[in-house]
Design a protein around this motif. Structure first.
Motif, mmCIF file in Angstrom:
data_model
loop_
_atom_site.group_PDB
_atom_site.id
_atom_site.type_symbol
_atom_site.label_atom_id
_atom_site.label_comp_id
_atom_site.label_asym_id
_atom_site.label_seq_id
_atom_site.Cartn_x
_atom_site.Cartn_y
_atom_site.Cartn_z
ATOM 1 N N ARG A 139 1.947 6.960 -6.935
ATOM 2 C CA ARG A 139 0.870 7.803 -7.473
ATOM 3 C C ARG A 139 1.331 9.249 -7.558
ATOM 4 O O ARG A 139 1.994 9.741 -6.653
ATOM 5 C CB ARG A 139 -0.363 7.726 -6.606
ATOM 6 C CG ARG A 139 -1.095 6.401 -6.726
ATOM 7 C CD ARG A 139 -2.196 6.274 -5.748
ATOM 8 N NE ARG A 139 -3.399 6.934 -6.239
ATOM 9 C CZ ARG A 139 -4.507 6.998 -5.539
ATOM 10 N NH1 ARG A 139 -4.550 6.509 -4.327
ATOM 11 N NH2 ARG A 139 -5.570 7.581 -6.033
ATOM 12 N N ALA A 161 2.336 1.691 -3.439
ATOM 13 C CA ALA A 161 1.334 2.169 -4.395
ATOM 14 C C ALA A 161 1.037 3.648 -4.190
ATOM 15 O O ALA A 161 0.869 4.402 -5.160
ATOM 16 C CB ALA A 161 0.053 1.348 -4.263
ATOM 17 N N MET A 162 0.989 4.079 -2.948
ATOM 18 C CA MET A 162 0.724 5.501 -2.667
ATOM 19 C C MET A 162 1.900 6.362 -3.080
ATOM 20 O O MET A 162 1.716 7.483 -3.551
ATOM 21 C CB MET A 162 0.437 5.701 -1.170
ATOM 22 C CG MET A 162 -0.820 5.005 -0.722
ATOM 23 S SD MET A 162 -2.247 5.570 -1.619
ATOM 24 C CE MET A 162 -2.992 6.582 -0.403
ATOM 25 N N LYS A 163 3.115 5.852 -2.934
ATOM 26 C CA LYS A 163 4.313 6.602 -3.312
ATOM 27 C C LYS A 163 4.408 6.780 -4.834
ATOM 28 O O LYS A 163 4.842 7.808 -5.316
ATOM 29 C CB LYS A 163 5.569 5.900 -2.804
ATOM 30 C CG LYS A 163 6.816 6.728 -2.962
ATOM 31 C CD LYS A 163 8.118 6.018 -2.656
ATOM 32 C CE LYS A 163 8.100 5.053 -1.531
ATOM 33 N NZ LYS A 163 9.406 4.422 -1.290
ATOM 34 N N ALA A 194 0.829 -1.201 0.000
ATOM 35 C CA ALA A 194 0.000 0.000 0.000
ATOM 36 C C ALA A 194 0.863 1.251 0.000
ATOM 37 O O ALA A 194 0.588 2.214 -0.733
ATOM 38 C CB ALA A 194 -0.940 -0.004 1.215
ATOM 39 N N ALA A 195 1.926 1.271 0.795
ATOM 40 C CA ALA A 195 2.817 2.430 0.833
ATOM 41 C C ALA A 195 3.523 2.614 -0.511
ATOM 42 O O ALA A 195 3.678 3.755 -0.992
ATOM 43 C CB ALA A 195 3.864 2.254 1.940
#
Length: 127
Positions: free
Chosen positions: A126, A122-124, A119-120
């Motif tokens: 984006r 994927a957020m990075k 998740a981290a």
């Protein structure tokens, strides 16, 4: 079944003729010869974002730096399993049961660390 020549019985479907265009397929020649040692060249696709191919050690260290909780969880799982099996072998069933429950908790921690790391990441990535 029919007989052909030397008394050998062959089924009729083997004796039927094949259409001339189906008998010899046209050869398909690729534009460039296939080389198994090199990755295929696909327009617009790069198989690796890194200029140098990583070895196992470099990749392991990079992944450990990105998410250090996963190796910690793996080591905890392996330690609890090993000690639990040792206790089981020695006849300490209560401690063995406790270690098996600890192993399950460590596995849950490892899975959670993997999911949080994904998740981290994927957020990075984006914008």
């Amino acid at each position: 079944m029919t007989s052909s020549g030397g008394g050998v019985q062959r089924p009729e479907y083997l004796l039927t003729s094949v259409a001339p265009d189906m008998a010899t397929p046209s050869p398909v020649t690729p534009e460039t010869p296939f080389e198994p040692s090199k990755p295929p060249v696909i327009e617009g696709f790069s198989p690796s974002i890194y200029s140098n191919p990583e070895g196992f050690k470099e990749k392991f260290l990079r992944k450990t730096r990105e998410n250090p909780m996963v190796p910690i969880g793996c080591l905890g799982t392996a330690a609890a399993l090993t000690y639990g099996l040792y206790c089981f072998h020695r006849g300490h069933s209560q401690r063995s049961q406790l270690m098996m429950r600890t192993r399950i908790a460590a596995q849950g921690f490892t899975v959670a660390a993997i999911l949080l790391g994904l998740a981290a990441s994927a957020m990075k990535s984006r914008p």
